[in-house]
Design an enzyme around this catalytic site. Structure first.
Site, short mmCIF file in Angstrom:
data_model
loop_
_atom_site.label_atom_id
_atom_site.label_comp_id
_atom_site.label_asym_id
_atom_site.label_seq_id
_atom_site.Cartn_x
_atom_site.Cartn_y
_atom_site.Cartn_z
N ASN A 88 70.01 63.93 -73.20
CA ASN A 88 69.62 64.93 -74.18
C ASN A 88 70.81 65.30 -75.06
OD1 ASN A 88 66.95 65.24 -73.17
ND2 ASN A 88 67.72 66.53 -71.52
N HIS A 101 75.57 63.77 -69.99
CA HIS A 101 75.10 63.27 -68.70
C HIS A 101 73.81 62.50 -68.89
CE1 HIS A 101 73.59 67.32 -69.48
NE2 HIS A 101 72.47 66.93 -68.89
N MET A 102 73.56 61.61 -67.96
CA MET A 102 72.34 60.81 -67.95
C MET A 102 71.46 61.30 -66.80
SD MET A 102 72.29 56.73 -67.22
CE MET A 102 72.69 56.14 -68.86
P1 DGP Z 1 70.25 68.97 -69.92
O1 DGP Z 1 69.05 69.77 -70.36
O2 DGP Z 1 70.11 67.53 -70.30
O3 DGP Z 1 71.56 69.57 -70.40
O4 DGP Z 1 70.22 68.99 -68.34
C1 DGP Z 1 71.04 69.79 -67.56
C2 DGP Z 1 70.53 69.67 -66.14
O5 DGP Z 1 71.53 70.17 -65.29
C3 DGP Z 1 69.27 70.46 -65.85
O6 DGP Z 1 68.22 69.55 -65.49
C4 DGP Z 1 69.64 71.37 -64.68
C5 DGP Z 1 70.93 70.78 -64.18
N1 DGP Z 1 71.89 71.74 -63.68
C6 DGP Z 1 72.35 72.84 -64.34
N2 DGP Z 1 73.25 73.50 -63.59
C7 DGP Z 1 73.35 72.78 -62.43
C8 DGP Z 1 74.14 72.96 -61.25
O7 DGP Z 1 74.93 73.90 -61.10
N3 DGP Z 1 73.98 72.03 -60.27
C9 DGP Z 1 73.12 70.97 -60.40
N4 DGP Z 1 73.03 70.12 -59.37
N5 DGP Z 1 72.38 70.78 -61.50
C10 DGP Z 1 72.50 71.68 -62.50
#
Ligand code: DGP
Length: 118
Positions: A88, A101-102
């Site tokens: 995204n 990130h992917m």
């Molecule tokens: P995006 O919308 O592409 O920026 O996705 C970010 C993703 O990161 C979202 O699906 C939730 C995940 N995420 C956010 N904070 C954390 C965290 O602290 N730990 C983990 N494992 N995932 C997280």
């Protein structure tokens, strides 16, 4: 300077995450809010905020994300049935964490690639 995100802390092991893979270029961990039975984030260790910030010098790191994705898809048992990789970018792309990130998603049929507007 780029502002650090929570992903940098996860990569350094400073906050907990379910890390499923790590090497000198990339770290992969399960999404905190999974959208499918398999939902893993594959993250370059060197932070790039968004796809808009990508340059030629990132090619090796970003290409490596696909190598890790293919390996993890096999490990998760979703390679044969199929999966989706998503990156995204910014507001319209739905990016909320500004460390590129992917997403690796699979384990069920994922439906249309893009939701129709309501
Ligand atoms: P995006 O919308 O592409 O920026 O996705 C970010 C993703 O990161 C979202 O699906 C939730 C995940 N995420 C956010 N904070 C954390 C965290 O602290 N730990 C983990 N494992 N995932 C997280």
């Amino acid at each position: 300077m780029t502002e650090e995100t929570i992903f940098a802390k996860i990569i350094r092991g400073e906050i907990p995450a379910d890390i499923v893979y790590q090497d000198d270029r990339a770290t992969a961990f399960r999404d905190i809010s999974p959208q499918a039975p398999t939902h893993i984030l594959i993250v370059p260790n060197n932070p790039i905020p968004t796809v808009n910030d990508v340059s030629e010098q990132d090619e090796a790191d970003l290409g490596h994300l696909f190598v890790v994705a293919a390996e993890l898809a096999k490990q998760e048992g979703i390679a044969e049935d199929g999966f989706r990789l998503i990156v995204n970018c910014n507001r319209d792309g739905g990016q909320i964490v500004f460390h590129l990130h992917m997403h690796l998603l699979g384990g069920r049929p994922l439906g249309r690639m893009v939701a129709r507007p309501k």
